[in-house]
Design an enzyme around this catalytic site. Structure first.
Site, PDB file in Angstrom:
ATOM      1  N   LYS A 186       0.861  -1.189   0.000  1.00  0.00           N
ATOM      2  CA  LYS A 186       0.000   0.000   0.000  1.00  0.00           C
ATOM      3  C   LYS A 186       0.896   1.237   0.000  1.00  0.00           C
ATOM      4  O   LYS A 186       1.437   1.623   1.033  1.00  0.00           O
ATOM      5  CB  LYS A 186      -0.895   0.023   1.245  1.00  0.00           C
ATOM      6  N   GLU A 262      10.061   1.136  10.374  1.00  0.00           N
ATOM      7  CA  GLU A 262      11.055   2.186  10.142  1.00  0.00           C
ATOM      8  C   GLU A 262      10.338   3.497  10.401  1.00  0.00           C
ATOM      9  O   GLU A 262       9.551   3.951   9.572  1.00  0.00           O
ATOM     10  CB  GLU A 262      11.560   2.139   8.698  1.00  0.00           C
ATOM     11  N   CYS A 296      13.842  10.537   6.684  1.00  0.00           N
ATOM     12  CA  CYS A 296      13.921  10.233   8.118  1.00  0.00           C
ATOM     13  C   CYS A 296      15.375  10.260   8.572  1.00  0.00           C
ATOM     14  O   CYS A 296      15.661  10.405   9.751  1.00  0.00           O
ATOM     15  CB  CYS A 296      13.249   8.912   8.434  1.00  0.00           C
ATOM     16  N   GLU A 393      10.740  16.276  13.873  1.00  0.00           N
ATOM     17  CA  GLU A 393      11.353  16.122  12.549  1.00  0.00           C
ATOM     18  C   GLU A 393      10.959  17.321  11.704  1.00  0.00           C
ATOM     19  O   GLU A 393       9.773  17.615  11.544  1.00  0.00           O
ATOM     20  CB  GLU A 393      10.786  14.866  11.883  1.00  0.00           C
TER      21      GLU A 393
HETATM   22  P1  ADP Z   1       4.128  10.776   6.721  1.00  0.00           P
HETATM   23  O1  ADP Z   1       4.002  11.606   7.953  1.00  0.00           O
HETATM   24  O2  ADP Z   1       5.506  10.636   6.196  1.00  0.00           O
HETATM   25  O3  ADP Z   1       3.105  11.058   5.661  1.00  0.00           O
HETATM   26  P2  ADP Z   1       2.579   8.571   7.660  1.00  0.00           P
HETATM   27  O4  ADP Z   1       3.013   7.754   8.804  1.00  0.00           O
HETATM   28  O5  ADP Z   1       1.404   9.459   7.831  1.00  0.00           O
HETATM   29  O6  ADP Z   1       3.884   9.325   7.201  1.00  0.00           O
HETATM   30  O7  ADP Z   1       2.295   7.662   6.405  1.00  0.00           O
HETATM   31  C1  ADP Z   1       3.134   6.631   5.968  1.00  0.00           C
HETATM   32  C2  ADP Z   1       2.284   5.579   5.293  1.00  0.00           C
HETATM   33  O8  ADP Z   1       1.343   5.077   6.220  1.00  0.00           O
HETATM   34  C3  ADP Z   1       1.466   6.064   4.102  1.00  0.00           C
HETATM   35  O9  ADP Z   1       1.349   5.012   3.158  1.00  0.00           O
HETATM   36  C4  ADP Z   1       0.118   6.335   4.726  1.00  0.00           C
HETATM   37  O10 ADP Z   1      -0.938   6.237   3.797  1.00  0.00           O
HETATM   38  C5  ADP Z   1       0.026   5.193   5.703  1.00  0.00           C
HETATM   39  N1  ADP Z   1      -0.870   5.409   6.847  1.00  0.00           N
HETATM   40  C6  ADP Z   1      -1.118   6.552   7.517  1.00  0.00           C
HETATM   41  N2  ADP Z   1      -1.970   6.323   8.541  1.00  0.00           N
HETATM   42  C7  ADP Z   1      -2.258   4.989   8.510  1.00  0.00           C
HETATM   43  C8  ADP Z   1      -3.071   4.117   9.315  1.00  0.00           C
HETATM   44  N3  ADP Z   1      -3.751   4.562  10.362  1.00  0.00           N
HETATM   45  N4  ADP Z   1      -3.109   2.813   8.981  1.00  0.00           N
HETATM   46  C9  ADP Z   1      -2.394   2.330   7.935  1.00  0.00           C
HETATM   47  N5  ADP Z   1      -1.622   3.098   7.149  1.00  0.00           N
HETATM   48  C10 ADP Z   1      -1.548   4.402   7.427  1.00  0.00           C
END
Ligand code: ADP
Length: 492
Positions: A186, A262, A296, A393
């Protein structure tokens, strides 16, 4: 001005806009779609399928159905599919680079660098697929024989972030497939096109149906939760923010899933008074400005000995002033846009907070008005303890410098964070460098270098930066279970 050039339009048209499930490209059952935006213009690049919970269930069924055959597929065959994928990626390198620049914003030269880096995971794990081994021995009592083997953990769910659209995908997909696991990936909804285009490449490389599914969704939480809750899933690998990682770990606990996480970083970049300052500045430019600061591993806190702090700051500022901000496709551009306006707001708020608390703004410090999400390359000196920028960050082109007095002070400042992904240390003193390897609380360290990432090395963090390692000899073991068997002494 046209939205895209002819070449960009042709490339975007070649990228699939559906979900990839069971070896077929299929529409989403939701009927909804995701608009993928060019962060340098704010305009829509392409509209793609938005997966529903039902689509996630189909993806899970497909991954489960393909698991047994894939696990039994000869390691050499698995490896050669990955190797063909590596070769095809070299042929399509320009397309992948341009696609990443369009959807993520990084300058083309950096996008090409990511094609090289991302490709190396395919090559490395194509080689590792045939080196999964075990051991055979006699138990200490001499009454039996012990057999230790490594078997694929099973269907895996891979969630990737938007900042390295190719490398974060290959860093998970390649070891999963090499180990004999099927997977659902995903990608982040902000930059999903590269993963879709990569799935087409894997198809061309001969990947059997159902070994990999790609679901793109704007409802990550709702669509991911049932996959994680499915008892047939055996592994969750995530790269992203610590907040989301913690939530996923809680969900994974219910199924006692294997996890690789990560998560966020807050990298210290420590410059001692005996450092080669030119090399330190060179390393700082890479550690800070690669990917527009959106990594990161980006240096978040420059911790510089007080006797060289001014000199370091002025040499670094000179380089920062030579950076060219613009659309990543334009010649000579070294700093692209941030991923969206929210990222600009965050960088700006951190800079304002630091200045309000007494830091000196040497250059930058402003959002760039007009189309796209741009922020000026910025240098702050004399950042004071308690400033938000030392805790969070930045994920933007902002240098934040704090002075230190002696080695103990440097180490204390460097470790004063809940994160522990990577640290950078510049010193000519070998013993000091070795002491820092042991005293910095991080999973990785750059000693007199500003970039550590390499497919052959174990990437990962300690503390709230994560669990597990990706790449290196360790990377494939994230997707393997250790299985032990005892048989009686055959001579007895
Ligand atoms: P960033 O702050 O770098 O956008 P996120 O942690 O929000 O990082 O997102 C990283 C990945 O996790 C993306 O693919 C995002 O769609 C997915 N994501 C965000 N929230 C959720 C969740 N609650 N469950 C599963 N995947 C998630």
């Amino acid at each position: 001005m046209p939205d895209t050039t002819q070449r960009e339009a042709e490339l975007l048209a070649a990228v699939p806009d559906q979900l990839f499930i069971g070896g077929a490209w299929v529409d989403s059952t939701s009927g909804r779609s995701i608009r993928v935006i060019d962060p340098s213009t704010g305009r829509t690049l392409k509209t793609i399928a938005d997966a529903s919970v039902a689509d996630a269930a189909s993806a899970m069924d497909a991954a489960v159905a393909a698991q047994a055959d894939w696990a039994r597929t000869a390691p050499r065959v698995r490896g050669e599919i990955l190797r063909r994928a590596f070769d095809l990626l070299q042929e399509r390198a320009d397309d992948f680079a341009l696609l990443m620049t369009l959807e993520m914003g990084k300058p083309l030269a950096e996008a090409r660098g990511e094609v090289t880096y991302g490709g190396e995971f395919l090559r490395w794990f194509s080689e590792e697929a045939v080196r999964i081994s075990g051991r055979y021995g006699t138990n200490p009592e001499g009454t039996g024989r012990t057999i230790v083997t490594h078997v694929p953990v099973g269907p895996s769910f891979l969630i990737t972030p938007w900042n390295f659209p190719l490398a974060m995908a290959t860093r998970k997909i390649a070891p999963a497939l090499a180990a004999g696991c099927t997977a659902i990936v995903k990608p982040a909804e902000l930059t999903p096109l590269t993963t879709l285009y990569f799935a087409r490449l894997l198809e061309d490389a001969g990947l059997p149906a159902g070994v990999l599914q790609v679901i793109t969704t704007s409802e990550s939480k709702d669509v991911s939760a049932p996959i994680i809750a499915d008892p047939r899933l055996r592994k969750l690998s995530f790269t992203g923010s610590t907040a989301v990682g913690v939530s996923l770990l809680k969900q994974a606990a219910d199924g006692v899933l294997r996890t690789s996480m990560e998560l966020g970083g807050n990298a210290p970049f420590v410059v001692f008074d005996d450092a080669d300052l030119d090399k330190a500045v060179e390393g700082a430019m890479l550690a800070k400005f690669r990917n527009i600061g959106q990594a990161c591993t980006a240096a978040n806190r420059f911790i510089v000995h007080q006797s060289v702090a001014d000199d370091f700051a002025s040499r670094l500022t000179e380089k920062v002033l030579s950076l060219r901000v613009g659309r990543g496709t334009d010649d000579g551009v070294t700093i692209g846009p941030l991923i969206n306006d929210g990222a600009v707001d965050k960088a700006d708020a951190l800079v304002q907070d630091a200045v309000d608390r007494g830091a000196t703004l040497v250059t930058g410090g402003q959002r760039i008005e007009g189309e796209g999400s741009f922020y000026e390359p910025t240098v702050l000196t004399g950042v004071t303890p308690g400033s938000d920028i030392l805790r969070q960050e930045i994920f933007g082109p902002v240098v934040s410098i704090i002075p230190f007095t002696d080695e103990a002070d440097a180490v204390a400042k460097a470790n004063d964070t809940e994160f522990g992904l990577v640290g950078y240390v510049f010193t000519r003193d070998l013993a000091r460098g070795q002491r820092l390897i042991e005293s910095l609380q991080t999973g990785m360290m750059g000693l007199n270098v500003g970039v550590v990432s390499n497919a052959a090395a174990p990437f990962g963090g300690v503390k709230q930066s994560g669990i597990g390692r990706e790449g290196g000899l360790e990377g494939i073991h994230e997707y393997l279970e250790t299985k032990y068997t005892l048989t009686p002494d055959p001579f007895a």
